[in-house]
Motif scaffolding. Structure first.
Motif, mmCIF file in Angstrom:
data_model
loop_
_atom_site.group_PDB
_atom_site.id
_atom_site.type_symbol
_atom_site.label_atom_id
_atom_site.label_comp_id
_atom_site.label_asym_id
_atom_site.label_seq_id
_atom_site.Cartn_x
_atom_site.Cartn_y
_atom_site.Cartn_z
ATOM 1 N N UNK A 110 -14.464 -38.931 -7.686
ATOM 2 C CA UNK A 110 -15.542 -39.265 -6.741
ATOM 3 C C UNK A 110 -15.153 -38.846 -5.327
ATOM 4 N N UNK A 111 -15.912 -37.931 -4.742
ATOM 5 C CA UNK A 111 -15.565 -37.383 -3.433
ATOM 6 C C UNK A 111 -16.478 -37.963 -2.363
ATOM 7 N N UNK A 112 -16.042 -37.839 -1.140
ATOM 8 C CA UNK A 112 -16.841 -38.284 -0.003
ATOM 9 C C UNK A 112 -16.680 -37.266 1.122
ATOM 10 N N UNK A 113 -17.727 -37.083 1.908
ATOM 11 C CA UNK A 113 -17.662 -36.125 3.007
ATOM 12 C C UNK A 113 -18.100 -34.735 2.587
ATOM 13 N N UNK A 140 -12.143 -35.545 0.960
ATOM 14 C CA UNK A 140 -11.637 -36.893 0.705
ATOM 15 C C UNK A 140 -12.090 -37.347 -0.678
ATOM 16 N N UNK A 141 -11.171 -37.990 -1.399
ATOM 17 C CA UNK A 141 -11.439 -38.461 -2.763
ATOM 18 C C UNK A 141 -11.124 -39.948 -2.835
ATOM 19 N N UNK A 199 -6.436 -30.979 0.154
ATOM 20 C CA UNK A 199 -6.833 -29.601 0.419
ATOM 21 C C UNK A 199 -7.806 -29.180 -0.676
ATOM 22 N N UNK A 200 -9.005 -28.787 -0.278
ATOM 23 C CA UNK A 200 -10.077 -28.477 -1.221
ATOM 24 C C UNK A 200 -10.027 -27.007 -1.601
ATOM 25 N N UNK A 215 -3.194 -31.305 -3.127
ATOM 26 C CA UNK A 215 -4.083 -30.185 -3.439
ATOM 27 C C UNK A 215 -5.024 -30.620 -4.557
ATOM 28 N N UNK A 216 -6.329 -30.434 -4.342
ATOM 29 C CA UNK A 216 -7.331 -30.837 -5.326
ATOM 30 C C UNK A 216 -7.847 -29.605 -6.061
ATOM 31 N N UNK A 217 -7.334 -29.327 -7.264
ATOM 32 C CA UNK A 217 -7.810 -28.161 -8.026
ATOM 33 C C UNK A 217 -8.975 -28.550 -8.935
ATOM 34 N N UNK A 218 -9.660 -27.555 -9.446
ATOM 35 C CA UNK A 218 -10.697 -27.756 -10.464
ATOM 36 C C UNK A 218 -10.166 -27.214 -11.777
#
Length: 491
Positions: A78-81, A88-89, A112-113, A434-437
């Motif tokens: 769940x992300x915000x912003x 931000x998560x 880091x997105x 680091x936020x990977x997919x």
């Protein structure tokens, strides 16, 4: 493109075989009440005596029970912003059983997105585009038309946007829709009937697949991904044999491809596709969801990238949720096609018209890309995206990671192959900011697990270097450098 080593391929096959075997064992135990993690196996609480509301015995449900739920910490954050260079998560708390729904906490962390489709960085809450969007809400048309386009929902703003998009992509006219997915799924059925043939790339997006399935009566044929010889073979055979029931010639043949394939990072071989479709007198439908704004010297997509005239492509489709930082999609073609869609498309006749502030955001972003706003902001973003893409891709390849796709594609899939490796990579990367997919089955083959990086003009060189440093740090523990040094001839 690099191919994995023999050891990597064998280990992935063994791991997947063991995963499936143990999954069947768990299901066998659940059916006999021996497994505490029942997860509603073969039953739906409250629906006893009814036919199942959703499938729970096919392989996809099997995979959901035994793999996806166990790796839930890697998905659905769940992300915000805004989805800028950083995101931000919210923190989550998981229960003792992996089937429990996680609880969202009140604390959050900044990462880091490296996974959002914000290619040109227009998805932001400040700047010229955002200011115009906010002003549209306050003193323009408000937030909604509360009506379909064909009734009371067409505003001057929609006409302005459609004229601008037609000018931008080099077509006579265009039509816009409030949802990108529906732009494919609800318009393709309006273009073909039972006397027509759809020829589709095997890796086309789900929205194209759904649109083809909703095209009642139309015959569907598939060709191998980006394989021009196979496309030629399919078309030649279809033209020779004609309709499978009547053996008469096809009323229309529609070839459907994508500019950039979102799971592979590859681009369609547009010049050859145009030549082949002209050879067999077929029509070409080009989905530019990921390429419009992100490819070409001035952001005009895959046609500009390959130097193909827009007039050589019969129908151009694109979405506004990537490079434009908004929502919705468009179809651009000659006036006759657009007039047909205005009267026959379910997406235009029944769906609520695109929200006015969304229209304003798209107009502002498009004008910036075209340089019509009097600044060089759009050109700067396009150049920054291209520089980031080339740098990041070249560094990954140089360091020994298996990377798919075109050198200029901002979609950068890094192959991990096994679910275990993908899970370990996601957890360790998040722990390092680091936020990977992660992408796995059913979006890819069972053995095609990957981390998908999406480049953005909002990324700085220092941020990309941080991602590369994190990958190097994870290599000894996770083992993500899988390149064997052998190249295979795939574009």
């Amino acid at each position: 493109m690099e191919e994995p080593s023999l050891l990597t391929r064998v280990s992935v096959c063994i791991g997947m075989t063991l995963l499936i075997l143990f999954g069947h064992l768990r299901d066998w135990l659940r059916a006999r009440g021996w497994d505490p993690d029942k997860m509603g196996y073969m039953t739906e609480p409250g629906n006893e005596g009814f036919s199942p509301l959703y499938p729970n015995t096919d392989f996809q449900a099997f995979f959901l029970r035994n793999v996806y739920q166990r790796l839930l910490r890697c998905w659905n954050h769940p992300v915000t912003g805004v989805p800028g260079a950083e995101i931000e998560i919210w923190d989550r708390k998981f229960g003792d059983c992996y089937t429990d729904t996680p609880k969202i906490l009140t604390t959050k962390k900044k990462f880091l997105n490296i996974g959002s489709y914000n290619y040109l960085g227009f998805a932001e809450n400040d700047g010229a585009c955002s200011a115009q969007t906010i002003q549209e809400i306050r003193s323009g048309y408000g937030t909604s038309t509360a009506s379909p386009r064909s009734e009371l929902g067409t505003l001057e703003l929609h006409r302005e946007l459609e004229n601008l998009i037609a000018e931008f992509v080099g077509k006579e006219d265009s039509i816009v829709f409030g949802m990108g997915f529906a732009t494919n799924s609800l318009n393709l059925p309006s273009l073909v009937d039972e006397e027509c043939l759809i020829v589709s790339d095997e890796l086309n997006h789900c929205s194209i697949i759904l649109g083809a399935r909703l095209s009642a009566g139309a015959t569907k044929r598939i060709f191998k991904h980006n394989d021009m010889e196979d496309l030629d073979r399919v078309l030649r055979k279809s033209v020779i044999e004609g309709h499978p029931r009547t053996r008469r010639r096809w009323k229309k043949i529609l070839v459907i491809v994508e500019g950039i394939y979102s799971m592979e990072g590859t681009t369609c071989n547009l010049p050859e596709i145009v030549a082949i479709k002209n050879k067999y007198k077929a029509y070409l439908y080009l989905d530019e969801a990921h390429s419009i704004g992100a490819m070409g010297a001035t952001g005009r997509g895959i046609c500009e990238y390959y130097g193909v005239e827009p007039g050589d492509v019969d129908i151009l489709m694109g979405t506004f949720s990537k490079s434009f930082g908004a929502a919705g999609g468009y179809i651009a073609a000659n006036k006759e096609v657009i007039m047909h869609l205005r009267s026959m498309s379910h997406g235009d006749v029944y769906a609520t018209a695109m929200s006015p502030p969304v229209c304003r955001q798209i107009i502002a972003a498009t004008r910036a890309i075209m340089g019509a706003d009097g600044t060089n902001d759009g050109v700067r973003r396009i150049k920054q995206l291209a520089d980031n893409t080339r740098y990041f891709r070249s560094e990954l390849v140089k360091r020994g990671y298996i990377v798919y796709g075109e050198a200029s594609s901002p979609v950068v899939p890094m192959l991990l192959f096994s679910m275990a490796r993908a899970s370990a990579f996601a957890r360790c990367a998040l722990a390092r900011g680091v936020a990977p997919v992660l992408v796995a089955y059913p979006a890819t083959p069972l053995h095609g697990c990957r981390a998908r990086f999406c480049m953005s003009a909002s990324h700085t060189r220092q941020q990309l270097d941080k991602v590369l440093d994190v990958l190097e740090e994870l290599e000894p523990a996770v083992g993500i450098k899988l390149a064997s040094g052998k190249h295979i001839a795939v574009r």
